[in-house]
Scaffold this active site. Structure first.
Site, PDB file in Angstrom:
ATOM      1  N   GLY A 125       0.812  -1.215   0.000  1.00 42.03           N
ATOM      2  CA  GLY A 125       0.000   0.000   0.000  1.00 42.03           C
ATOM      3  C   GLY A 125       0.843   1.262   0.000  1.00 42.03           C
ATOM      4  N   TYR A 126       1.421   1.592  -1.139  1.00 38.92           N
ATOM      5  CA  TYR A 126       2.214   2.820  -1.274  1.00 38.92           C
ATOM      6  C   TYR A 126       1.424   3.886  -2.048  1.00 38.92           C
ATOM      7  CZ  TYR A 126       6.761   0.555  -0.048  1.00 38.92           C
ATOM      8  OH  TYR A 126       7.796  -0.080   0.568  1.00 38.92           O
ATOM      9  N   SER A 127       1.104   3.568  -3.333  1.00 40.42           N
ATOM     10  CA  SER A 127       0.559   4.599  -4.241  1.00 40.42           C
ATOM     11  C   SER A 127      -0.802   5.103  -3.795  1.00 40.42           C
ATOM     12  CB  SER A 127       0.425   4.034  -5.657  1.00 40.42           C
ATOM     13  OG  SER A 127       1.640   3.508  -6.090  1.00 40.42           O
ATOM     14  N   SER A 159      -1.932  -4.046  -6.032  1.00 36.81           N
ATOM     15  CA  SER A 159      -2.003  -5.361  -6.675  1.00 36.81           C
ATOM     16  C   SER A 159      -2.412  -6.426  -5.668  1.00 36.81           C
ATOM     17  CB  SER A 159      -0.638  -5.749  -7.262  1.00 36.81           C
ATOM     18  OG  SER A 159      -0.240  -4.818  -8.218  1.00 36.81           O
ATOM     19  N   GLU A 242      12.625  -5.483  -4.015  1.00 37.91           N
ATOM     20  CA  GLU A 242      11.802  -5.767  -5.195  1.00 37.91           C
ATOM     21  C   GLU A 242      12.672  -5.784  -6.449  1.00 37.91           C
ATOM     22  OE1 GLU A 242       8.603  -2.985  -5.577  1.00 37.91           O
ATOM     23  OE2 GLU A 242       7.611  -4.134  -7.149  1.00 37.91           O
ATOM     24  N   SER A 360       8.175   4.848 -13.437  1.00 39.19           N
ATOM     25  CA  SER A 360       7.944   5.013 -14.884  1.00 39.19           C
ATOM     26  C   SER A 360       9.261   5.295 -15.626  1.00 39.19           C
ATOM     27  CB  SER A 360       6.958   6.162 -15.124  1.00 39.19           C
ATOM     28  OG  SER A 360       7.588   7.384 -14.805  1.00 39.19           O
TER      29      SER A 360
END
Ligand SMILES: Cc1cc2nc3c(=O)[nH]c(=O)nc-3n(C[C@H](O)[C@H](O)[C@H](O)COP(=O)(O)OP(=O)(O)OC[C@H]3O[C@@H](n4cnc5c(N)ncnc54)[C@H](O)[C@@H]3O)c2cc1C
Length: 381
Positions: A125-127, A159, A242, A360
């Protein structure tokens, strides 16, 4: 030792990826997480029971403490057996190593065994709607109330939140703090009245990520990893995990897709087209280059900017693989039979996201430009 490790693993996969598990060959992965989810979870448990999961975790935490080289062997053999995408990777590869590095002994003994046994699944739960590339703008808050933290805010693109039992949440715990200061890394149970998960329907028609709403959700006061207010450092460490050995797992999926695409091109005659033949060859070379780069990067203690190079290269490579898949499939790729997409159409559509998640392309280029090449910094708000 390595020879034994490889032989043992190969034999185990041959003996176990059969019976009802045989149908898991080549199943799952980004854009295809819905495929055989429950059976894949069983498969992950089977791997764990036999000691083939959490290989890199130290022995005292239930892992096998194997070398990076042996983890590479694991991924190679796993790919060669066409074994399914894992369901437990967020716990095993992101949260587990973070708890081993920063967690209290109580947190470690509470959570690590459940990750090992695939009893509890995790999400990240970051974004948030206002904090993606600019993660330091996180505005979800957590305040202390008695023995609990009370969490309020919205996360997005989370996700597998719909499958997860727990979420590691980056939240602002110091009112009035700005940017990277005053954030904490909280472990929050998902199955409680204050947490609402709303699936987001993707281009692929499936829903792998979600909006997650925290409305006075609660977690115990001792569920902070690292110090209160030091969450940014912990969150960055998770991202480094990650981008570490876990990238080899990702390349397993890439190898599987490329092999299957070459096979398809041979079967449907597309291979006779010299342009397709050349693109497939280039794709194979690209994957070899990425593998070599990953191995070189892993042997360094601090991969630093090389993680940005990797991200740029694999995202482009994978998007091009999706486009190539459409070319190999030919005109049929334009049609969805009964509204259902096949694995190649899913690959093509889902791979459009590759240049966005995990940082990105634009952000990676800025990192390389400013930190490696020393070019003038972009104006900041
Ligand atoms: C498939 C998928 C799975 C994900 N899973 C998770 C998850 O499990 N947990 C989680 O917390 N997050 C997850 N995310 C979110 C992901 O981390 C974000 O999408 C990503 O960080 C980008 O943030 P954003 O979507 O808000 O886009 P923005 O940050 O709003 O960016 C929009 C566009 O603007 C560009 N841009 C932004 N800032 C700059 C700048 N300074 N200079 C130049 N260009 C800029 C970006 O490159 C992009 O093209 C997932 C995303 C995807 C696509």
């Amino acid at each position: 030792m390595n020879g034994d490790f490889r032989q043992q693993l190969r034999a185990w996969l041959a003996d176990n990826l059969c019976g009802e598990f045989a149908k898991l060959r080549g199943v799952g992965g980004p854009g295809r997480e819905h495929e055989q989810y429950e059976l894949r979870r069983e498969w992950d448990r089977k791997l764990a029971k036999a000691g083939w999961s959490c290989l890199g975790w130290p022995v005292e935490h239930g892992g096998r403490g194997v070398s990076t080289q042996e983890q590479v062997i694991f991924y190679e053999e796993y790919a060669a057996a066409n074994a399914p995408a894992r369901v437990n990777h967020i716990g095993e590869e992101l949260l587990g190593p973070t708890l081993i590095a920063f967690g209290t002994p109580e947190q470690q003994s509470r959570f690590l065994p459940k990750i090992l046994a695939v009893e509890e699944l995790w999400c990240q739960g970051y974004s948030e709607p206002g904090a993606g590339s600019d993660l330091a703008s996180v505005s979800t808050t957590a305040t202390v109330d008695g023995d609990d933290w009370v969490i309020t805010g919205q996360k997005v693109w989370t996700s597998l939140a719909h499958e997860a039992d727990w979420c590691f949440v980056l939240a602002r715990t110091e009112p009035g703090s700005r940017r990277r200061d005053g954030l904490s890394y909280l472990l929050v149970p998902m199955r409680q009245p204050g947490v609402q998960v709303r699936p987001i329907r993707q281009l692929t028609g499936t829903s792998e990520f979600n909006e997650v709403f925290f409305d006075n959700a609660r977690t115990a006061k001792d569920m902070v990893v690292g110090e209160v207010g030091d969450g940014w450092r912990v969150a960055m460490a998770t991202l480094a995990f990650e981008r570490g050995v876990a990238t080899l797992g990702q390349q397993v999926g890439f190898r599987r897709e490329l092999d299957a695409l070459i096979d398809l091109a041979k079967r449907n005659g597309a291979i006779d087209d010299p342009v397709i033949k050349e693109r497939l060859t280039r794709s194979w070379i690209g994957l070899e280059v990425m593998r070599a780069h990953a191995l070189r990067t892993l042997s360094r203690k601090d991969p630093g900017y090389e993680a940005s190079v990797s991200k740029l290269v694999w995202a482009r490579w994978h998007r091009e693989l999706g486009e190539l898949a459409m070319q190999v499939r030919g005109p049929e790729s334009m049609v969805a039979v009964d509204g259902d997409l096949d694995e190649w159409q899913r690959l093509y559509l889902f791979s459009r996201a590759d240049t966005i998640y995990g940082g990105s392309d634009e952000i990676q280029r800025t990192i390389i430009a400013e930190r490696v090449l020393g070019l003038p910094k972009e104006p900041r708000a």
